[in-house]
Design an enzyme around this catalytic site. Sequence first.
Site, PDB file in Angstrom:
ATOM      1  NE  ARG A 246      -9.334   8.863   3.762  1.00 43.98           N
ATOM      2  CZ  ARG A 246      -9.647   8.095   4.811  1.00 43.98           C
ATOM      3  NH1 ARG A 246      -8.971   7.010   5.076  1.00 43.98           N
ATOM      4  NH2 ARG A 246     -10.632   8.426   5.609  1.00 43.98           N
TER       5      ARG A 246
ATOM      6  NE  ARG B 298      -7.465  11.608   5.247  1.00 42.73           N
ATOM      7  CZ  ARG B 298      -7.882  10.953   6.332  1.00 42.73           C
ATOM      8  NH1 ARG B 298      -7.074  10.134   6.962  1.00 42.73           N
ATOM      9  NH2 ARG B 298      -9.075  11.134   6.815  1.00 42.73           N
ATOM     10  CG  HIS B 299      -3.561   9.174   1.252  1.00 40.91           C
ATOM     11  ND1 HIS B 299      -4.372   8.439   0.412  1.00 40.91           N
ATOM     12  CD2 HIS B 299      -3.809   8.725   2.508  1.00 40.91           C
ATOM     13  CE1 HIS B 299      -5.068   7.577   1.133  1.00 40.91           C
ATOM     14  NE2 HIS B 299      -4.763   7.726   2.406  1.00 40.91           N
TER      15      HIS B 299
ATOM     16  N   GLY C 181       1.155  -1.529   4.286  1.00 40.43           N
ATOM     17  CA  GLY C 181       1.574  -0.210   3.845  1.00 40.43           C
ATOM     18  C   GLY C 181       2.526   0.500   4.779  1.00 40.43           C
TER      19      GLY C 181
ATOM     20  CB  THR D  18      -9.322   1.725   6.885  1.00 43.59           C
ATOM     21  OG1 THR D  18      -8.807   2.287   5.689  1.00 43.59           O
ATOM     22  CG2 THR D  18     -10.695   1.166   6.640  1.00 43.59           C
TER      23      THR D  18
ATOM     24  CD  GLU E 102      -7.113  -6.157   3.182  1.00 44.25           C
ATOM     25  OE1 GLU E 102      -7.390  -5.736   2.043  1.00 44.25           O
ATOM     26  OE2 GLU E 102      -6.324  -5.571   3.949  1.00 44.25           O
TER      27      GLU E 102
ATOM     28  CG  ASN F 255      -1.817   1.144   1.329  1.00 46.22           C
ATOM     29  OD1 ASN F 255      -1.421   2.270   1.024  1.00 46.22           O
ATOM     30  ND2 ASN F 255      -3.047   0.915   1.733  1.00 46.22           N
TER      31      ASN F 255
ATOM     32  CD  GLU G 122      -6.954  -0.164   1.195  1.00 44.71           C
ATOM     33  OE1 GLU G 122      -7.237   0.853   1.848  1.00 44.71           O
ATOM     34  OE2 GLU G 122      -6.022  -0.902   1.496  1.00 44.71           O
TER      35      GLU G 122
ATOM     36  CG  HIS H  98       1.459   5.799   4.731  1.00 45.87           C
ATOM     37  ND1 HIS H  98       0.724   6.662   5.512  1.00 45.87           N
ATOM     38  CD2 HIS H  98       0.954   4.573   4.963  1.00 45.87           C
ATOM     39  CE1 HIS H  98      -0.184   5.982   6.183  1.00 45.87           C
ATOM     40  NE2 HIS H  98      -0.058   4.706   5.859  1.00 45.87           N
TER      41      HIS H  98
ATOM     42  CG  HIS I 191      -5.583  -1.892   9.231  1.00 43.62           C
ATOM     43  ND1 HIS I 191      -5.175  -1.259  10.368  1.00 43.62           N
ATOM     44  CD2 HIS I 191      -6.152  -0.943   8.457  1.00 43.62           C
ATOM     45  CE1 HIS I 191      -5.496   0.012  10.289  1.00 43.62           C
ATOM     46  NE2 HIS I 191      -6.086   0.238   9.132  1.00 43.62           N
TER      47      HIS I 191
ATOM     48  CG  HIS J  25      -8.158   4.181   0.835  1.00 37.95           C
ATOM     49  ND1 HIS J  25      -8.362   4.044   2.181  1.00 37.95           N
ATOM     50  CD2 HIS J  25      -9.369   4.516   0.318  1.00 37.95           C
ATOM     51  CE1 HIS J  25      -9.632   4.293   2.475  1.00 37.95           C
ATOM     52  NE2 HIS J  25     -10.253   4.585   1.357  1.00 37.95           N
TER      53      HIS J  25
END
Length: 243
Positions: free
Chosen positions: A45, A49-50, A213, A101, A151, A7, A70, A10, A191, A43
């Site tokens: 979102r 935000r990223h 990630g 998440t 998952e 992931n 995601e 980041h 996660h 992901h």
Amino acid sequence: MPKLNVNIDHVATIRQARLVDEPDPVWAASACMLGGASGITMHLREDRRHIQDRDVQLVRQLGGVMLNLEMALTEPIIKLALKLKPEQVTLVPEKREELTTEGGLDCVKIASKLKLATKRFHKAGILVSAFIAPDQKQLEASCTAGVDAVELHTGEYANATSPEKIERCINEITEAVEMGWEMGMTVHAGHGLNYRNIGPIAGIDGIEDFNIGHSIIARSIFTGIQVATREMLDLIDKHWQIG
Ligand code: PXP
């Protein structure tokens, strides 16, 4: 041996801290693949935000990359995913104020919405995975909705501090892996997994993919992404072989 999807959210988080063009998550995706990853998880979102739309579009175009997108089950993101056509979508709950998440998807509560969305993704040739707690009711609801994979949320295991709680979490995940396969679904996990806690989870037979990630990107500051990916894969391999 289980596969590893890295992931790369980041990497985008660091870029968005300055709203500039580096570090580029697309470079990161290539480096993860060179390190032995089987795929890339991103992901997209709702608040962007990223990861940005452009990141997903470009990673989608990289050769030999299995893209696991995601996403939350909202109509604008569903429409985008149907257009981008990743190999797989992983459906996650999403709250604006969360750091990451937090829980799994409540597939019992959103049963009909999940079933309808799964049909739309299947029509577009996209595999569907539901991010759920390792819980029988959630597995049954995911299966009824027709998803291809689940998952299993490993966050509770990752946050557990007492040996009793760690053991209980491992047992729950082990049982959920077995139930998932018995119901005809592929089983993934992710996660909060890191270089210190991956061992017991990698030792569970039947987890096909890991989505990891934060720990890999954190280590990559010191080692580079290729090495950090390889080191995680080596640990997964070692513990999976021991069983
Ligand atoms: N799987 C899912 C569904 C997630 O939402 C996340 C976090 O984005 C991960 C895996 C990776 O978690 P971590 O960054 O803690 O490895």
